[in-house]
Design an enzyme around this catalytic site. Structure first.
Site, PDB file in Angstrom:
ATOM      1  N   GLY A 134      17.347 -53.808   7.723  1.00  0.00           N
ATOM      2  CA  GLY A 134      15.975 -53.966   7.250  1.00  0.00           C
ATOM      3  C   GLY A 134      15.458 -55.380   7.390  1.00  0.00           C
ATOM      4  O   GLY A 134      15.580 -56.005   8.436  1.00  0.00           O
ATOM      5  N   ALA A 135      14.851 -55.875   6.319  1.00  0.00           N
ATOM      6  CA  ALA A 135      14.364 -57.245   6.274  1.00  0.00           C
ATOM      7  C   ALA A 135      14.612 -57.770   4.868  1.00  0.00           C
ATOM      8  O   ALA A 135      14.649 -56.991   3.915  1.00  0.00           O
ATOM      9  CB  ALA A 135      12.876 -57.296   6.604  1.00  0.00           C
ATOM     10  N   MET A 136      14.803 -59.085   4.747  1.00  0.00           N
ATOM     11  CA  MET A 136      15.103 -59.681   3.439  1.00  0.00           C
ATOM     12  C   MET A 136      14.388 -61.014   3.335  1.00  0.00           C
ATOM     13  O   MET A 136      14.506 -61.867   4.210  1.00  0.00           O
ATOM     14  CB  MET A 136      16.629 -59.846   3.300  1.00  0.00           C
ATOM     15  CG  MET A 136      17.071 -60.516   2.013  1.00  0.00           C
ATOM     16  SD  MET A 136      16.633 -59.526   0.546  1.00  0.00           S
ATOM     17  CE  MET A 136      16.310 -60.829  -0.641  1.00  0.00           C
ATOM     18  N   GLU A 137      13.668 -61.180   2.213  1.00  0.00           N
ATOM     19  CA  GLU A 137      12.694 -62.261   2.091  1.00  0.00           C
ATOM     20  C   GLU A 137      13.270 -63.608   1.666  1.00  0.00           C
ATOM     21  O   GLU A 137      12.562 -64.399   1.042  1.00  0.00           O
ATOM     22  CB  GLU A 137      11.619 -61.832   1.093  1.00  0.00           C
ATOM     23  CG  GLU A 137      12.113 -61.699  -0.369  1.00  0.00           C
ATOM     24  CD  GLU A 137      12.487 -60.282  -0.778  1.00  0.00           C
ATOM     25  OE1 GLU A 137      12.807 -59.467   0.117  1.00  0.00           O
ATOM     26  OE2 GLU A 137      12.476 -59.982  -1.981  1.00  0.00           O
ATOM     27  N   ASN A 138      14.530 -63.919   1.996  1.00  0.00           N
ATOM     28  CA  ASN A 138      15.124 -65.207   1.605  1.00  0.00           C
ATOM     29  C   ASN A 138      14.109 -66.337   1.756  1.00  0.00           C
ATOM     30  O   ASN A 138      13.472 -66.469   2.798  1.00  0.00           O
ATOM     31  CB  ASN A 138      16.329 -65.531   2.489  1.00  0.00           C
ATOM     32  CG  ASN A 138      17.237 -64.343   2.671  1.00  0.00           C
ATOM     33  OD1 ASN A 138      17.746 -63.808   1.703  1.00  0.00           O
ATOM     34  ND2 ASN A 138      17.390 -63.905   3.909  1.00  0.00           N
ATOM     35  N   HIS A 194       4.636 -58.376   4.719  1.00  0.00           N
ATOM     36  CA  HIS A 194       5.346 -57.992   3.491  1.00  0.00           C
ATOM     37  C   HIS A 194       6.326 -59.095   3.071  1.00  0.00           C
ATOM     38  O   HIS A 194       6.331 -59.533   1.915  1.00  0.00           O
ATOM     39  CB  HIS A 194       6.082 -56.671   3.749  1.00  0.00           C
ATOM     40  CG  HIS A 194       6.886 -56.150   2.598  1.00  0.00           C
ATOM     41  ND1 HIS A 194       6.523 -55.038   1.882  1.00  0.00           N
ATOM     42  CD2 HIS A 194       8.047 -56.583   2.031  1.00  0.00           C
ATOM     43  CE1 HIS A 194       7.407 -54.811   0.930  1.00  0.00           C
ATOM     44  NE2 HIS A 194       8.356 -55.729   0.998  1.00  0.00           N
ATOM     45  N   GLU A 195       7.135 -59.564   4.022  1.00  0.00           N
ATOM     46  CA  GLU A 195       8.163 -60.560   3.672  1.00  0.00           C
ATOM     47  C   GLU A 195       7.529 -61.903   3.308  1.00  0.00           C
ATOM     48  O   GLU A 195       8.014 -62.604   2.416  1.00  0.00           O
ATOM     49  CB  GLU A 195       9.161 -60.730   4.825  1.00  0.00           C
ATOM     50  CG  GLU A 195       9.896 -59.451   5.231  1.00  0.00           C
ATOM     51  CD  GLU A 195      10.540 -58.703   4.075  1.00  0.00           C
ATOM     52  OE1 GLU A 195      11.028 -59.365   3.135  1.00  0.00           O
ATOM     53  OE2 GLU A 195      10.538 -57.460   4.098  1.00  0.00           O
ATOM     54  N   HIS A 223       6.244 -61.939  -0.170  1.00  0.00           N
ATOM     55  CA  HIS A 223       7.325 -62.172  -1.141  1.00  0.00           C
ATOM     56  C   HIS A 223       7.565 -63.661  -1.400  1.00  0.00           C
ATOM     57  O   HIS A 223       8.142 -64.012  -2.427  1.00  0.00           O
ATOM     58  CB  HIS A 223       8.640 -61.588  -0.626  1.00  0.00           C
ATOM     59  CG  HIS A 223       8.832 -60.135  -0.923  1.00  0.00           C
ATOM     60  ND1 HIS A 223       8.562 -59.582  -2.147  1.00  0.00           N
ATOM     61  CD2 HIS A 223       9.310 -59.120  -0.152  1.00  0.00           C
ATOM     62  CE1 HIS A 223       8.858 -58.278  -2.110  1.00  0.00           C
ATOM     63  NE2 HIS A 223       9.300 -57.981  -0.913  1.00  0.00           N
ATOM     64  N   GLU A 253       7.860 -55.435  -4.900  1.00  0.00           N
ATOM     65  CA  GLU A 253       7.754 -54.546  -3.744  1.00  0.00           C
ATOM     66  C   GLU A 253       6.387 -53.875  -3.639  1.00  0.00           C
ATOM     67  O   GLU A 253       5.845 -53.750  -2.547  1.00  0.00           O
ATOM     68  CB  GLU A 253       8.872 -53.500  -3.784  1.00  0.00           C
ATOM     69  CG  GLU A 253      10.275 -54.106  -3.755  1.00  0.00           C
ATOM     70  CD  GLU A 253      10.501 -55.045  -2.577  1.00  0.00           C
ATOM     71  OE1 GLU A 253       9.704 -55.023  -1.617  1.00  0.00           O
ATOM     72  OE2 GLU A 253      11.472 -55.820  -2.629  1.00  0.00           O
TER      73      GLU A 253
HETATM   74 ZN   LIG Z   1      10.072 -56.193  -0.051  1.00  0.00          ZN
END
Ligand SMILES: [Zn+2]
Length: 690
Positions: free
Chosen positions: A108-112, A144-145, A148, A167
């Site tokens: 997926g994707a991760m907003e670090n 989206h990221e 965040h 989210e």
């Molecule tokens: Zn998210």
């Protein structure tokens, strides 16, 4: 670390010190305060695309040779970041924003913070080979990221029960931002399609409130679902419309300023929105966020002395939960009058009546997270006028009517009439709503002969739209037609339309010299895979083995997964078990094996016979999805019991929630089959008509 390696973390590199052994030592600037789940460190042989926006250094890292495919994401990043710096009233806090495209091992994707991670299939766009749909996907996920970086990173939810603040907000912001920069994508209609799916989950016994008490971390994973993301988004669209765009933004700015570099809860957001608006935000918002489920708005109309009266009333809508607690919501309803005039009303627990100037008919506008049921005469009139309604209203009428059929509140015939009307449809969002219902209906038929007859009906409905838009792009065509074209080719080809199968095979046969257009490539390959003989299967397998682009790898896997010939599908399933693909991809292909190859029973038996080997490939978390996904095409209640029994037998209690959700969906299908099975069989058996 060794010299050719690049290292990326949340903060910029402060210092690189060469060491006597030829390696280098890299130090990073001290970070701002942040939650531990955002800490990131990536090391690899990477290429980079760099840019800059208002003094913020931007970089996208890819594996070697792919940096040029990051151009689209970089332009999107600049548009989005500039817009957010303004919207949030707080500049992006760090001196740099890196984004890393990983080729595998992470889906997926991760907003670090400052170092966002994506699977490369969600970030890279090959200008030669990618579809418009891929650009839309990338834009949406990047927005989206990056959202965040404020909602989640700058201000962090105090505990998992407020996950929706992260989210729901990021999802809402992504739709809104796509609308702003690419209005022709009509992102709100896509959001409405998603909301329709979320409503289907939310109307079942297994739903939960957007804001759900979480007593331990393990349970938190179950909350990354359509309720948290999509209902959260749909609610925020309603809240923004209710308060007004400027007032809503002002409240968001106050909230971020008050809680920056700290934690916050939903109550804090209500507080600041109330300050900005001078209104009791909690009274409007809390029922949507703290109660499970959704309302059904009943609309009836009568004529008194030449003037119209529209009566609105609400009750909780459920698909299969007659014992559900009776609840009410503040429901913003927009009525459309013939002639285009709009009337807004806020419907509370008590019915309301709206006086109209004349007796012309009204209907409910597309927006809003609720189902609508009309009185009988109005429903019939709307069905007759279907083609003249707006796109959002056609989409709503189809989605609402189908939900009412599933709930046993209207006859299947009412829905089938609308479905037949979609033969005259050319809008991608309306047809998508229709196509989504086909799989559910088809699964209600047990006999292969009935399923074949169903496919014939489907072909008769979907052929005219494909004939109208054609196989290749027309100059100046609707920007969503490429996506619609793919959906129609896939649906018709999988249903066995001989013309579509022939054309797909011809495109595939010529593809070495004449590449298939990116927009329809995946659909064409699925059709070719479904009807593959042994030689075609081997060709597809060879193409998969030679593919490097992630998008292509997924397309060839999907094509192979669709093979329905008994010997070929078994060969594919065994290849998956024996290590043809990395474990994560193998698990995915195995759990959707039955749905894709139209052989749910055979795939189910194969999984059960090899369950230990399949589970060994899945992550501990991924295991809880394998059997629930594989069982999703069943419509017999006994399979629901079997699913629960097997889950208890093989997995721990943490896996039970996913199994219960899937079991509940099977029981719903069984109930609809018992009620409407005969009407459906009569319809597929009928000759003539669309
Ligand atoms: Zn998210």
């Amino acid at each position: 670390m060794a010299e050719p390696l690049t290292v990326v973390s949340n903060m910029p590199v402060a210092r690189v010190t060469p060491r006597p052994d030829g390696r280098k030592e890299v130090s990073f600037a001290r970070s701002v305060p942040m939650p531990t789940y955002l800490v990131a460190l990536f090391i690899g042989e990477l290429d980079v695309l760099q840019d800059e926006l208002d003094g913020i250094a931007l970089a996208i890292y890819t594996v070697r040779g792919k940096a040029a495919h990051a151009q689209f994401a970089m332009q999107a990043t600049k548009d989005i970041l500039r817009h957010f710096n303004d919207y949030f009233g707080e500049r992006y806090l760090l001196p740099k924003l890196d984004q890393v495209a990983l080729p595998g091992g992470f889906g997926g994707a991760m907003e670090n913070w400052g170092a966002i991670l994506y699977n490369e299939s969600l970030l890279l766009v090959d200008p030669q080979a990618s579809s418009l749909r891929q650009q839309q996907r990338v834009f949406g996920i990047v927005a989206h990221e990056i959202a965040h970086q404020w909602f989640g990173n700058l201000v962090t939810m105090a505990w998992w029960d407020n996950l929706w603040l992260n989210e729901g907000f990021a999802t809402w912001m992504a739709t809104r931002t796509a609308e702003r920069f690419h209005p022709q994508w009509r992102s709100r209609l896509r959001a409405a399609l998603n909301a329709s799916e979320a409503m289907a989950e939310d109307a079942r016994r297994t739903t939960h409130p957007v804001q759900t008490p979480v007593h331990d971390d393990a349970r938190a994973f179950d909350l990354f679902d359509a309720i948290t993301y999509t209902k959260g988004e749909a609610f925020l669209h309603m809240l923004e419309a209710y308060l007004g765009e400027g007032v809503f933004r002002d409240g968001v700015r106050r909230y971020l300023r008050a809680h920056r570099l700290s934690n916050a809860t939903t109550a804090d957001l209500w507080h600041h929105l109330a300050e900005a608006s001078g209104r009791d935000v909690r009274a409007f918002a809390a029922p949507w966020v703290e109660q499970p489920g959704l309302p059904r708005v009943d609309v009836s109309q009568r004529c008194e002395d030449g003037r119209g009266v529209a009566r609105l009333e609400q009750r909780r809508f459920t698909l299969n939960d007659p014992q559900a607690a009776p609840l009410a919501w503040p429901v913003p309803v927009t009525l459309l009058l013939d002639g285009g005039e709009r009337r807004r009303a806020l419907l509370g627990a008590s019915p309301i009546e709206l006086r109209l100037d004349d007796c012309r008919p009204v209907h409910v506008a597309g927006e809003g997270y609720f189902r609508v049921r009309y009185d009988g005469a109005t429903a019939q009139r709307l069905a007759r006028q279907f083609a003249r309604l707006g796109v959002a209203e056609r989409q709503r009428l189809l989605g609402d009517t189908f939900a009412l059929v599933q709930a046993g509140e209207t006859d299947l015939a009412d829905y089938l009439r609308l479905l037949e009307a979609t033969a005259g449809e050319s809008d991608r969002f309306v047809l998508a709503q229709a196509i989504e219902s086909f799989a559910f209906l088809r699964n209600l038929l047990d006999a292969p002969r009935e399923r074949a007859a169903f496919d014939d009906r489907l072909v008769r409905i979907l052929r005219p739209p494909l004939a109208r838009i054609g196989w290749s792009a027309q100059p100046g065509e609707d920007s969503e037609w490429p996506t619609l074209r793919a959906a129609l080719i896939r649906a018709l080809g999988l249903a066995g339309d001989p013309e579509v199968v022939r054309e797909a095979r011809a495109l595939f046969a010529a593809h070495a010299t004449q590449p298939i257009k990116p927009a329809i490539r995946g659909a064409v390959l699925d059709v070719v895979g479904r009807h593959a003989d042994a030689a075609t299967f081997e060709r597809l397998l060879g193409l998969l083995r030679g593919a490097t682009a992630v998008e292509h790898r997924w397309e060839f896997q999907s094509a192979l997964r669709h093979a329905t010939d008994p010997a070929l599908r078994l060969r594919w399933w065994n290849l998956l078990l024996e290590g043809e693909l990395p474990p994560g991809e193998a698990t995915y292909n195995l759990q959707f094996a039955g749905a894709s190859s139209d052989s749910a029973e055979e795939a189910w038996q194969f999984l059960l016979a090899n369950l230990a080997r399949v589970y060994a490939k899945a992550s501990p978390r991924g295991r809880s999805y394998v059997l629930p996904e594989a069982a999703s095409a069943f419509s017999d209640a006994s399979r629901a019991d079997e699913l629960i029994r097997l889950t208890r037998q093989h997995l721990d209690a943490g896996a039970l929630y996913q199994a219960e959700k899937a079991a509940d969906a099977i029981r719903l299908a069984a109930a609809v089959k018992a009620r409407q099975g005969k009407a459906l069989r009569d319809w597929v058996a009928a000759r003539g008509g669309a």
